[in-house]
Write a protein that holds these residues in place. Structure first.
Motif, PDB file in Angstrom:
ATOM      1  N   ALA A  17      61.905  47.800  93.793  1.00 32.38           N
ATOM      2  CA  ALA A  17      60.832  48.439  94.557  1.00 32.38           C
ATOM      3  C   ALA A  17      61.276  48.717  95.989  1.00 32.38           C
ATOM      4  O   ALA A  17      60.914  49.743  96.572  1.00 32.38           O
ATOM      5  N   GLU A  18      62.070  47.806  96.557  1.00 30.80           N
ATOM      6  CA  GLU A  18      62.602  47.998  97.908  1.00 30.80           C
ATOM      7  C   GLU A  18      63.520  49.224  97.968  1.00 30.80           C
ATOM      8  O   GLU A  18      63.503  49.967  98.935  1.00 30.80           O
ATOM      9  N   ILE A  19      64.332  49.399  96.940  1.00 38.03           N
ATOM     10  CA  ILE A  19      65.225  50.558  96.915  1.00 38.03           C
ATOM     11  C   ILE A  19      64.434  51.847  96.705  1.00 38.03           C
ATOM     12  O   ILE A  19      64.717  52.875  97.324  1.00 38.03           O
ATOM     13  N   ALA A  20      63.436  51.781  95.856  1.00 45.06           N
ATOM     14  CA  ALA A  20      62.673  52.980  95.500  1.00 45.06           C
ATOM     15  C   ALA A  20      61.740  53.447  96.615  1.00 45.06           C
ATOM     16  O   ALA A  20      61.429  54.643  96.701  1.00 45.06           O
ATOM     17  N   ALA A  21      61.289  52.538  97.469  1.00 45.62           N
ATOM     18  CA  ALA A  21      60.276  52.895  98.471  1.00 45.62           C
ATOM     19  C   ALA A  21      60.730  54.011  99.415  1.00 45.62           C
ATOM     20  O   ALA A  21      59.948  54.930  99.713  1.00 45.62           O
ATOM     21  N   PRO A  22      61.968  54.009  99.939  1.00 43.54           N
ATOM     22  CA  PRO A  22      62.372  55.147 100.771  1.00 43.54           C
ATOM     23  C   PRO A  22      62.381  56.464 100.015  1.00 43.54           C
ATOM     24  O   PRO A  22      62.091  57.519 100.599  1.00 43.54           O
ATOM     25  N   ALA A  23      62.725  56.414  98.721  1.00 49.04           N
ATOM     26  CA  ALA A  23      62.710  57.643  97.919  1.00 49.04           C
ATOM     27  C   ALA A  23      61.298  58.192  97.796  1.00 49.04           C
ATOM     28  O   ALA A  23      61.075  59.409  97.863  1.00 49.04           O
ATOM     29  N   GLU A  24      60.337  57.297  97.618  1.00 51.85           N
ATOM     30  CA  GLU A  24      58.939  57.715  97.519  1.00 51.85           C
ATOM     31  C   GLU A  24      58.456  58.317  98.842  1.00 51.85           C
ATOM     32  O   GLU A  24      57.768  59.351  98.869  1.00 51.85           O
ATOM     33  N   ARG A  25      58.825  57.665  99.932  1.00 49.03           N
ATOM     34  CA  ARG A  25      58.425  58.166 101.241  1.00 49.03           C
ATOM     35  C   ARG A  25      59.095  59.511 101.533  1.00 49.03           C
ATOM     36  O   ARG A  25      58.472  60.445 102.040  1.00 49.03           O
ATOM     37  N   PHE A  26      60.376  59.623 101.189  1.00 48.99           N
ATOM     38  CA  PHE A  26      61.112  60.869 101.409  1.00 48.99           C
ATOM     39  C   PHE A  26      60.479  62.015 100.627  1.00 48.99           C
ATOM     40  O   PHE A  26      60.327  63.125 101.145  1.00 48.99           O
ATOM     41  N   LYS A  27      60.075  61.756  99.395  1.00 52.03           N
ATOM     42  CA  LYS A  27      59.431  62.793  98.596  1.00 52.03           C
ATOM     43  C   LYS A  27      58.090  63.190  99.201  1.00 52.03           C
ATOM     44  O   LYS A  27      57.721  64.377  99.216  1.00 52.03           O
ATOM     45  N   ALA A  28      57.358  62.199  99.724  1.00 53.15           N
ATOM     46  CA  ALA A  28      56.071  62.507 100.353  1.00 53.15           C
ATOM     47  C   ALA A  28      56.261  63.380 101.595  1.00 53.15           C
ATOM     48  O   ALA A  28      55.445  64.259 101.880  1.00 53.15           O
ATOM     49  N   ILE A  29      57.342  63.153 102.332  1.00 55.91           N
ATOM     50  CA  ILE A  29      57.613  63.918 103.546  1.00 55.91           C
ATOM     51  C   ILE A  29      58.116  65.318 103.229  1.00 55.91           C
ATOM     52  O   ILE A  29      57.664  66.308 103.825  1.00 55.91           O
ATOM     53  N   THR A  30      59.060  65.405 102.294  1.00 59.18           N
ATOM     54  CA  THR A  30      59.797  66.654 102.093  1.00 59.18           C
ATOM     55  C   THR A  30      59.479  67.380 100.796  1.00 59.18           C
ATOM     56  O   THR A  30      59.824  68.557 100.651  1.00 59.18           O
ATOM     57  N   ALA A  66      70.147  46.446  90.563  1.00 61.53           N
ATOM     58  CA  ALA A  66      69.871  47.812  91.007  1.00 61.53           C
ATOM     59  C   ALA A  66      70.140  48.810  89.891  1.00 61.53           C
ATOM     60  O   ALA A  66      69.377  49.756  89.686  1.00 61.53           O
ATOM     61  N   SER A  67      71.220  48.589  89.162  1.00 56.56           N
ATOM     62  CA  SER A  67      71.570  49.486  88.059  1.00 56.56           C
ATOM     63  C   SER A  67      70.505  49.489  86.971  1.00 56.56           C
ATOM     64  O   SER A  67      70.249  50.517  86.340  1.00 56.56           O
ATOM     65  N   SER A  68      69.861  48.339  86.780  1.00 59.45           N
ATOM     66  CA  SER A  68      68.848  48.236  85.724  1.00 59.45           C
ATOM     67  C   SER A  68      67.658  49.148  85.979  1.00 59.45           C
ATOM     68  O   SER A  68      66.929  49.495  85.046  1.00 59.45           O
ATOM     69  N   CYS A  69      67.454  49.527  87.242  1.00 53.25           N
ATOM     70  CA  CYS A  69      66.360  50.451  87.552  1.00 53.25           C
ATOM     71  C   CYS A  69      66.877  51.805  88.019  1.00 53.25           C
ATOM     72  O   CYS A  69      66.156  52.574  88.663  1.00 53.25           O
ATOM     73  N   GLY A  70      68.149  52.096  87.686  1.00 55.95           N
ATOM     74  CA  GLY A  70      68.641  53.453  87.851  1.00 55.95           C
ATOM     75  C   GLY A  70      69.332  53.786  89.152  1.00 55.95           C
ATOM     76  O   GLY A  70      69.555  54.970  89.445  1.00 55.95           O
ATOM     77  N   TRP A  71      69.729  52.776  89.941  1.00 55.73           N
ATOM     78  CA  TRP A  71      70.345  53.033  91.233  1.00 55.73           C
ATOM     79  C   TRP A  71      71.806  52.616  91.246  1.00 55.73           C
ATOM     80  O   TRP A  71      72.161  51.535  90.776  1.00 55.73           O
ATOM     81  N   THR A  72      72.649  53.468  91.799  1.00 53.02           N
ATOM     82  CA  THR A  72      74.083  53.220  91.930  1.00 53.02           C
ATOM     83  C   THR A  72      74.422  52.970  93.394  1.00 53.02           C
ATOM     84  O   THR A  72      74.007  53.734  94.273  1.00 53.02           O
ATOM     85  N   HIS A  73      75.177  51.913  93.638  1.00 54.18           N
ATOM     86  CA  HIS A  73      75.509  51.551  95.017  1.00 54.18           C
ATOM     87  C   HIS A  73      76.689  52.361  95.528  1.00 54.18           C
ATOM     88  O   HIS A  73      77.644  52.630  94.807  1.00 54.18           O
ATOM     89  N   VAL A  74      76.618  52.743  96.807  1.00 55.02           N
ATOM     90  CA  VAL A  74      77.678  53.489  97.483  1.00 55.02           C
ATOM     91  C   VAL A  74      78.105  52.716  98.728  1.00 55.02           C
ATOM     92  O   VAL A  74      77.281  52.458  99.615  1.00 55.02           O
ATOM     93  N   GLY A  75      79.369  52.351  98.792  1.00 53.52           N
ATOM     94  CA  GLY A  75      79.902  51.729  99.996  1.00 53.52           C
ATOM     95  C   GLY A  75      80.570  52.766 100.879  1.00 53.52           C
ATOM     96  O   GLY A  75      80.062  53.867 101.057  1.00 53.52           O
ATOM     97  N   TRP A  76      81.742  52.416 101.412  1.00 53.37           N
ATOM     98  CA  TRP A  76      82.509  53.349 102.230  1.00 53.37           C
ATOM     99  C   TRP A  76      83.974  52.955 102.155  1.00 53.37           C
ATOM    100  O   TRP A  76      84.330  51.850 101.747  1.00 53.37           O
ATOM    101  N   SER A  77      84.828  53.876 102.521  1.00 56.68           N
ATOM    102  CA  SER A  77      86.263  53.627 102.505  1.00 56.68           C
ATOM    103  C   SER A  77      86.659  52.787 103.709  1.00 56.68           C
ATOM    104  O   SER A  77      86.012  52.840 104.762  1.00 56.68           O
ATOM    105  N   ASP A  78      87.750  52.044 103.580  1.00 59.08           N
ATOM    106  CA  ASP A  78      88.223  51.239 104.714  1.00 59.08           C
ATOM    107  C   ASP A  78      88.450  52.110 105.936  1.00 59.08           C
ATOM    108  O   ASP A  78      88.012  51.777 107.046  1.00 59.08           O
ATOM    109  N   ALA A  79      89.139  53.229 105.741  1.00 54.52           N
ATOM    110  CA  ALA A  79      89.400  54.128 106.862  1.00 54.52           C
ATOM    111  C   ALA A  79      88.137  54.848 107.320  1.00 54.52           C
ATOM    112  O   ALA A  79      88.091  55.377 108.430  1.00 54.52           O
ATOM    113  N   GLY A  80      87.116  54.855 106.458  1.00 55.92           N
ATOM    114  CA  GLY A  80      85.872  55.545 106.773  1.00 55.92           C
ATOM    115  C   GLY A  80      84.903  54.746 107.608  1.00 55.92           C
ATOM    116  O   GLY A  80      83.845  55.255 107.989  1.00 55.92           O
TER     117      GLY A  80
END
Length: 244
Positions: free
Chosen positions: A119-132, A155-169
């Protein structure tokens, strides 16, 4: 999950890098937007509802026009958890000890289960959809990049994939200015970043006294372009784009 985001015009990007921004105090957000427009590049934003310099929060009504404009420009978007919820430890019974940086429980240790974390991960998506009116990519970034295999599985169980960053990034905009001045951060980034890297920056860091953007941002973009690199969103990433 459909993105609902206006796609960019088809361009040739043989040596892409993926510039991403996490929310922050939003103080440099207008400057970031100016640079992205001027340089004609698209990036990926990860959204949380963080405290802002004007006393509000990054997903409140005062910021809505900024997010609408970025969505209309064709940028991509993912979640950063609503309360900027940091993982601390796994706990028995499929639960997690965490600490939110925003919201009513900011700074306190809390224990959450998988449903609450989803629910914590999904809440920004819900807010973003309401805004845009648009739908996020099914991607999220854990605050601080702190995770565990069990947390990622939740997170994967509810459809979300995690994104990190590169060391140089890791662009260093959250590091102390006195020990990591902008000139040093720019020099390091231009020397180290390679095609395929995911780059991390923020829309404002409270602790940094010498703002990273636009001082570093525009010279970085121009310098990477001069090296033959180009910019793409995570919609075009060979791994994360497939998550759609």
């Amino acid at each position: 999950m459909a993105t609902g985001v206006a796609p960019a015009a088809a361009t040739s990007c043989a040596k892409p890098v993926y510039l991403t921004f996490d929310t922050g105090h939003m103080g440099i957000a207008p400057l970031v937007a100016d640079v992205l427009q001027r340089q004609k590049i698209q990036v990926t934003f990860f959204l949380a509802d963080e405290r802002t310099q004007d006393g509000g929060s990054s997903l409140d009504d005062t910021q809505a026009a900024w997010w609408k404009a970025r969505a209309a420009e064709g940028h991509a978007f993912g979640s950063h958890t609503m309360s900027h919820l940091r993982w601390l430890a796994d706990r028995p019974g499929g639960r997690f000890e965490m600490r939110p940086d925003a919201g009513p429980h900011a700074g306190k240790r809390v224990t959450v289960d998988t449903a609450t974390y989803c629910a914590e991960i999904a809440a920004p998506a819900e807010r973003f959809k309401a805004i845009t009116g648009r739908v996020m990519l099914p991607l999220y970034r854990a605050p601080g990049g702190k995770t565990s295999p069990k947390l990622l599985q939740a997170a994967s169980s509810c459809g979300w994939t995690h994104v990190g960053w590169s060391d140089a990034g890791f662009l260093g905009d959250e590091l102390p200015s006195d020990r990591h001045p902008n000139a040093s951060l720019l020099k390091q980034a231009l020397a180290r970043i390679q095609p395929g890297d995911i780059l991390l920056a923020h829309l404002g860091i409270w602790s940094r006294q010498d703002p990273w953007a636009p001082t570093v941002l525009e010279p970085l973009i121009e310098g990477l372009k001069a090296r033959g690199l180009c910019f793409a969103t995570l919609r075009e990433h060979p791994r994360y784009g497939a998550a759609r």
